[in-house]
Motif scaffolding. Structure first.
Motif, PDB file in Angstrom:
ATOM      1  N   GLU B  32     -49.029  18.207 -61.248  1.00 59.45           N
ATOM      2  CA  GLU B  32     -50.650  18.452 -61.897  1.00 59.45           C
ATOM      3  C   GLU B  32     -51.856  17.994 -61.283  1.00 59.45           C
ATOM      4  OE1 GLU B  32     -49.670  18.003 -65.577  1.00 59.45           O
ATOM      5  OE2 GLU B  32     -47.709  19.354 -65.570  1.00 59.45           O
ATOM      6  N   ASP B  33     -51.818  16.591 -60.965  1.00 57.52           N
ATOM      7  CA  ASP B  33     -53.027  15.893 -61.063  1.00 57.52           C
ATOM      8  C   ASP B  33     -52.959  15.399 -59.315  1.00 57.52           C
ATOM      9  OD1 ASP B  33     -53.439  15.917 -63.860  1.00 57.52           O
ATOM     10  OD2 ASP B  33     -52.148  14.273 -63.654  1.00 57.52           O
ATOM     11  N   GLY B  34     -51.996  15.688 -58.331  1.00 55.83           N
ATOM     12  CA  GLY B  34     -52.018  14.938 -57.124  1.00 55.83           C
ATOM     13  C   GLY B  34     -51.107  13.842 -56.823  1.00 55.83           C
ATOM     14  N   PHE B  35     -50.558  13.842 -55.437  1.00 60.07           N
ATOM     15  CA  PHE B  35     -50.851  12.581 -55.340  1.00 60.07           C
ATOM     16  C   PHE B  35     -50.847  10.898 -55.616  1.00 60.07           C
ATOM     17  CE2 PHE B  35     -48.696   9.014 -52.234  1.00 60.07           C
ATOM     18  CZ  PHE B  35     -47.271   9.530 -52.303  1.00 60.07           C
ATOM     19  N   ASP B  36     -51.565  11.044 -55.459  1.00 58.15           N
ATOM     20  CA  ASP B  36     -52.379  10.146 -56.440  1.00 58.15           C
ATOM     21  C   ASP B  36     -51.829   9.378 -57.800  1.00 58.15           C
ATOM     22  OD1 ASP B  36     -53.145   9.382 -53.722  1.00 58.15           O
ATOM     23  OD2 ASP B  36     -55.775   9.640 -54.519  1.00 58.15           O
ATOM     24  N   LYS B  37     -51.574   9.945 -58.851  1.00 57.89           N
ATOM     25  CA  LYS B  37     -51.414  10.398 -60.081  1.00 57.89           C
ATOM     26  C   LYS B  37     -50.107   9.960 -60.419  1.00 57.89           C
ATOM     27  CE  LYS B  37     -55.642  10.779 -61.364  1.00 57.89           C
ATOM     28  NZ  LYS B  37     -56.059  11.389 -62.412  1.00 57.89           N
ATOM     29  N   VAL B  38     -49.405  10.089 -58.822  1.00 60.49           N
ATOM     30  CA  VAL B  38     -47.412   9.615 -59.375  1.00 60.49           C
ATOM     31  C   VAL B  38     -47.349   7.248 -58.703  1.00 60.49           C
ATOM     32  CG1 VAL B  38     -45.190   9.783 -58.529  1.00 60.49           C
ATOM     33  CG2 VAL B  38     -46.987  11.677 -57.992  1.00 60.49           C
ATOM     34  N   THR B  39     -48.151   6.487 -59.691  1.00 61.64           N
ATOM     35  CA  THR B  39     -47.797   5.014 -60.483  1.00 61.64           C
ATOM     36  C   THR B  39     -46.721   5.387 -61.245  1.00 61.64           C
ATOM     37  OG1 THR B  39     -48.549   4.946 -62.175  1.00 61.64           O
ATOM     38  CG2 THR B  39     -50.097   5.577 -59.885  1.00 61.64           C
ATOM     39  N   ILE B  40     -46.311   4.406 -60.909  1.00 62.13           N
ATOM     40  CA  ILE B  40     -44.467   4.231 -61.595  1.00 62.13           C
ATOM     41  C   ILE B  40     -45.018   3.818 -63.187  1.00 62.13           C
ATOM     42  CG2 ILE B  40     -43.671   1.807 -62.654  1.00 62.13           C
ATOM     43  CD1 ILE B  40     -42.872   3.263 -59.450  1.00 62.13           C
ATOM     44  N   ARG B  41     -46.982   3.125 -63.332  1.00 64.34           N
ATOM     45  CA  ARG B  41     -47.071   2.943 -65.169  1.00 64.34           C
ATOM     46  C   ARG B  41     -47.226   4.637 -65.868  1.00 64.34           C
ATOM     47  NH1 ARG B  41     -48.950  -2.216 -62.604  1.00 64.34           N
ATOM     48  NH2 ARG B  41     -48.788  -3.511 -63.987  1.00 64.34           N
ATOM     49  N   ALA B  42     -48.415   5.689 -64.673  1.00 58.60           N
ATOM     50  CA  ALA B  42     -48.247   6.334 -65.037  1.00 58.60           C
ATOM     51  C   ALA B  42     -46.983   7.451 -65.729  1.00 58.60           C
ATOM     52  CB  ALA B  42     -48.708   7.681 -64.101  1.00 58.60           C
ATOM     53  N   ILE B  43     -45.450   7.640 -64.335  1.00 56.32           N
ATOM     54  CA  ILE B  43     -44.479   8.280 -65.098  1.00 56.32           C
ATOM     55  C   ILE B  43     -43.809   7.796 -66.488  1.00 56.32           C
ATOM     56  CG2 ILE B  43     -41.546   8.212 -63.800  1.00 56.32           C
ATOM     57  CD1 ILE B  43     -43.317   8.274 -61.552  1.00 56.32           C
ATOM     58  N   ALA B  44     -43.997   6.232 -66.198  1.00 59.18           N
ATOM     59  CA  ALA B  44     -43.608   5.585 -67.983  1.00 59.18           C
ATOM     60  C   ALA B  44     -43.989   5.978 -69.237  1.00 59.18           C
ATOM     61  CB  ALA B  44     -43.679   3.688 -67.470  1.00 59.18           C
ATOM     62  N   GLU B  45     -45.570   5.904 -68.790  1.00 61.11           N
ATOM     63  CA  GLU B  45     -46.423   6.498 -70.136  1.00 61.11           C
ATOM     64  C   GLU B  45     -46.322   8.054 -70.339  1.00 61.11           C
ATOM     65  OE1 GLU B  45     -51.081   6.483 -71.179  1.00 61.11           O
ATOM     66  OE2 GLU B  45     -50.266   5.503 -68.632  1.00 61.11           O
ATOM     67  N   ARG B  46     -46.035   8.727 -69.401  1.00 59.44           N
ATOM     68  CA  ARG B  46     -45.538  10.083 -70.047  1.00 59.44           C
ATOM     69  C   ARG B  46     -43.948   9.790 -70.374  1.00 59.44           C
ATOM     70  NH1 ARG B  46     -46.987  15.211 -67.744  1.00 59.44           N
ATOM     71  NH2 ARG B  46     -49.778  14.655 -66.879  1.00 59.44           N
ATOM     72  N   ILE B  47     -42.958   9.232 -69.681  1.00 58.67           N
ATOM     73  CA  ILE B  47     -41.343   9.364 -70.653  1.00 58.67           C
ATOM     74  C   ILE B  47     -41.539   8.446 -71.282  1.00 58.67           C
ATOM     75  CG2 ILE B  47     -40.455  10.418 -68.920  1.00 58.67           C
ATOM     76  CD1 ILE B  47     -38.955   7.381 -68.252  1.00 58.67           C
ATOM     77  N   GLU B  48     -42.005   7.557 -72.163  1.00 59.44           N
ATOM     78  CA  GLU B  48     -42.490   6.915 -73.497  1.00 59.44           C
ATOM     79  C   GLU B  48     -41.406   6.403 -73.050  1.00 59.44           C
ATOM     80  OE1 GLU B  48     -42.716  10.638 -76.003  1.00 59.44           O
ATOM     81  OE2 GLU B  48     -44.219   9.656 -77.043  1.00 59.44           O
ATOM     82  N   TYR B  49     -41.715   5.105 -71.543  1.00 58.46           N
ATOM     83  CA  TYR B  49     -40.743   4.151 -72.070  1.00 58.46           C
ATOM     84  C   TYR B  49     -41.365   3.327 -71.007  1.00 58.46           C
ATOM     85  CZ  TYR B  49     -36.425   5.456 -73.078  1.00 58.46           C
ATOM     86  OH  TYR B  49     -35.123   6.492 -73.469  1.00 58.46           O
ATOM     87  N   SER B  50     -41.458   1.953 -70.886  1.00 56.90           N
ATOM     88  CA  SER B  50     -41.816   1.089 -70.461  1.00 56.90           C
ATOM     89  C   SER B  50     -41.763   0.961 -68.663  1.00 56.90           C
ATOM     90  CB  SER B  50     -41.364  -0.805 -70.729  1.00 56.90           C
ATOM     91  OG  SER B  50     -40.607  -0.839 -69.569  1.00 56.90           O
ATOM     92  N   PRO B  51     -43.182   0.565 -68.097  1.00 59.02           N
ATOM     93  CA  PRO B  51     -42.747   0.422 -66.348  1.00 59.02           C
ATOM     94  C   PRO B  51     -42.065  -0.028 -65.922  1.00 59.02           C
ATOM     95  CG  PRO B  51     -44.701  -0.184 -66.857  1.00 59.02           C
ATOM     96  CD  PRO B  51     -44.230   0.076 -68.174  1.00 59.02           C
ATOM     97  N   ALA B  52     -40.982  -1.345 -66.213  1.00 60.27           N
ATOM     98  CA  ALA B  52     -40.209  -2.172 -66.167  1.00 60.27           C
ATOM     99  C   ALA B  52     -38.545  -1.186 -66.649  1.00 60.27           C
ATOM    100  CB  ALA B  52     -39.372  -3.433 -66.663  1.00 60.27           C
ATOM    101  N   THR B  53     -38.618  -0.220 -66.733  1.00 59.50           N
ATOM    102  CA  THR B  53     -37.228   0.439 -67.455  1.00 59.50           C
ATOM    103  C   THR B  53     -37.410   1.568 -65.775  1.00 59.50           C
ATOM    104  OG1 THR B  53     -37.772   0.960 -69.706  1.00 59.50           O
ATOM    105  CG2 THR B  53     -36.482   2.085 -69.267  1.00 59.50           C
ATOM    106  N   ILE B  54     -38.376   1.946 -65.436  1.00 62.47           N
ATOM    107  CA  ILE B  54     -38.159   2.645 -64.474  1.00 62.47           C
ATOM    108  C   ILE B  54     -37.131   1.459 -63.536  1.00 62.47           C
ATOM    109  CG2 ILE B  54     -39.090   3.932 -62.623  1.00 62.47           C
ATOM    110  CD1 ILE B  54     -40.547   4.904 -64.769  1.00 62.47           C
ATOM    111  N   TYR B  55     -37.143   0.376 -63.213  1.00 59.54           N
ATOM    112  CA  TYR B  55     -36.607   0.227 -62.264  1.00 59.54           C
ATOM    113  C   TYR B  55     -34.884  -0.141 -62.360  1.00 59.54           C
ATOM    114  CZ  TYR B  55     -41.306  -0.777 -59.839  1.00 59.54           C
ATOM    115  OH  TYR B  55     -42.267  -0.767 -59.031  1.00 59.54           O
ATOM    116  N   LEU B  56     -35.190   0.193 -63.763  1.00 59.08           N
ATOM    117  CA  LEU B  56     -33.538  -0.204 -64.175  1.00 59.08           C
ATOM    118  C   LEU B  56     -33.145   1.307 -63.199  1.00 59.08           C
ATOM    119  CD1 LEU B  56     -33.807  -1.027 -67.743  1.00 59.08           C
ATOM    120  CD2 LEU B  56     -32.829  -2.580 -65.695  1.00 59.08           C
ATOM    121  N   TYR B  57     -33.404   2.472 -63.382  1.00 57.89           N
ATOM    122  CA  TYR B  57     -33.184   3.379 -62.084  1.00 57.89           C
ATOM    123  C   TYR B  57     -33.906   3.966 -61.656  1.00 57.89           C
ATOM    124  CZ  TYR B  57     -32.341   4.725 -67.821  1.00 57.89           C
ATOM    125  OH  TYR B  57     -31.241   4.032 -68.444  1.00 57.89           O
TER     126      TYR B  57
END
Lengths: 210, 210
Positions: B32-57
Motif C-alpha cells: 500500500e505505502d511502499g517499503f519505507d512504511k514498513v517499520t516495526i512501529r507501524a506494523i505494531a500499530e496496525r495489529i494493535e500490539y506494542s512494538p516490543a511484542t513483534i520481537y517475541l515472534y
DNA sequence: TTAATTTAATAAACATAGTTTAGTAAAAAG
DNA sequence: CTTTTTACTAAACTATGTTTATTAAATTAA
C-alpha cells in the motif's frame, strides 16, 4: 571600507575552507571506514565542531554525499582514460568493459554511491549533478560509435547500443556488489564474470567482421 | 495430561497465527505505502500490539523482510510461467527477457527488495533464503539451454551465458529503478529499453541461424 | 481451590540517526 | 563604547530498531 572588504574576503575564504574541511573529512571517513561511518555526528567529531555547525555549511547530508559522488566520478573518469591509447576500437571497447567492472569491484563503496544508492541522486538537481555520469556515458558512446564506424558493430541507434552495453556491465557489477551471486562459488566468480563479458562482447560483434 | 497437550497445541497454533498476522500486515504496508512504511512501529500499530511484542515472534526486522522477499519471488516465478506455452526457444527467451523487465518496472519495490537492497540477504542464511532466487535462475538456464540445443545460441558454459543474460536485464531494471537514466527523456525510455533488449538479443543470436 | 510458576505483553528506556531551535560569546560595524 | 552581526553550540525533537524490567494473565502443581 578597505578594511571591511578585507574582512569580508577573509570570511569568505574561511567559509570555503570550512566547507573543504567537512568534505575532506567525509571523504576520509568514507574511504577508511565505509559508507556507514559517514554520519553528521562522526564528521563533526573529527573536525572538533558540533553537529549543528555542519548545517551552517551544508543544507543537509545529501549535499555532502554529492561531493563523494563527484569524487567517485572523478576517479572513474580518470581510470577510463587508460584505454585511450588502444587503437583498435573493438579492443578498446572490450577493455572499457573490463575497466568498468574492475573499478566497480575494487571501489564497491564508490560504485554503490554512484550507480546504486537511492540517496545522492535527487529529483530536482538530478539533471545538473548527474552531468558527471553523463560525461562517462558520452565517452562510452564515442567508443561504440568508433566500433560502428569500423564495422565491428551493427549500426544501431547510438544511445540504444551504449545503454545496452552499460546496462550489461552495470548488471554484473551491481549483482556482485549487492551479493546476488551466491549461486556461484566465490572462487569461480572472477572467471564467470570474465566469461560473461566475453559472451556478450562476442555477441555484439558483427559476424562477418574478423 | 490430555488437557495439557491440548493447551500446548493451541498455544503453538496461536503463535503461528500471530506470526502470520505480523507478516500479513508487513506485506500490506509494503504494497500500500511502499517499503519505507514498513517499520516495526507501524506494523505494531496496525495489529494493535506494542512494538516490543513483534520481537517475541521475530528476531529482528530482517526476518520480517525476508517474508516479503519470498513473496516477491513467488509473484515473480508465477509471472514467468506464462512463457511456457511458447514453443520456439528463441521467442521464449526473448519473452522471458521482456517479462523480467516488466516485472521489475511494474513492481519496483519488490524488485528492489529482491535484487537490489542490501538488507534482506544475509551472510549466513543467504544460501537457504536465496534458493527462491536460484529457482528462477535455473528456469532461465533451462531456457538458455533449449536455445543452445536448437542452435540459436553459440554453445557456451550454461552458467556463464545465463549469468550474462541475467546481468543484462538486471542492469536495465536496476538503472531505471534507481534512477540513473536521467540522460534520456522520460518518454523515450520505454523504446530505448525495448531497443536495448533487441540489440542484445540480436547479438546473442548465432549468425547462421534464421 | 489455592499457591506457585510460567508465559505473553508492554511501558519505558536505550542507542543511533538526521535535523532544528534557542541562546551565547566573539567579532565587526557604527 | 554601544549595537549589530556572525559563528557556534547545547539541547532538544523526530524517527527508527531494539532491549530491559515489570506486570497481568494463564497454566500448572499442591
Amino acid at each position: 571600507m578597505v578594511i571591511n572588504m578585507g574582512i569580508a574576503e577573509r570570511k569568505e575564504k574561511e567559509k570555503q575552507q570550512m566547507r573543504e574541511r567537512i568534505l575532506e573529512t567525509a571523504k576520509r571517513l568514507f574511504i577508511e571506514d565505509g559508507f556507514d561511518k559517514v554520519t553528521i555526528r562522526a564528521i563533526a567529531e573529527r573536525i572538533e565542531y558540533s553537529p549543528a555547525t555542519i548545517y551552517l555549511y551544508f543544507k543537509d547530508k545529501n549535499e555532502i554525499l554529492l561531493a563523494l559522488h563527484a569524487e567517485g566520478f572523478e576517479r572513474f573518469y580518470k581510470l577510463q582514460q587508460i584505454i585511450l591509447p588502444i587503437r583498435d576500437p573493438w579492443k578498446r571497447l572490450r577493455e572499457h568493459g573490463r575497466i568498468y567492472i574492475s573499478f566497480a569491484l575494487e571501489n564497491p563503496e564508490y560504485y554503490d554511491l554512484m550507480f546504486i544508492m537511492r540517496g545522492p541522486v535527487r529529483e530536482l538537481k538530478a539533471k545538473k549533478e548527474w552531468s558527471a555520469g553523463m560525461r562517462s556515458f558520452e565517452f562510452l558512446k564515442e567508443n561504440v560509435k568508433a566500433c560502428m564506424d569500423a564495422g565491428y558493430i551493427q549500426r544501431t541507434d547510438l544511445d540504444v547500443a551504449a545503454f545496452a552495453i552499460w546496462s550489461f556491465t552495470h548488471g554484473i557489477a551491481s549483482l556482485v556488489i549487492r551479493d546476488r551471486t551466491a549461486n556461484f562459488p566465490e572462487r569461480l566468480l572472477p572467471e564467470i564474470i570474465e566469461g560473461a563479458l566475453d559472451f556478450m562482447m562476442r555477441g555484439i560483434l558483427k559476424k562477418n567482421s574478423k
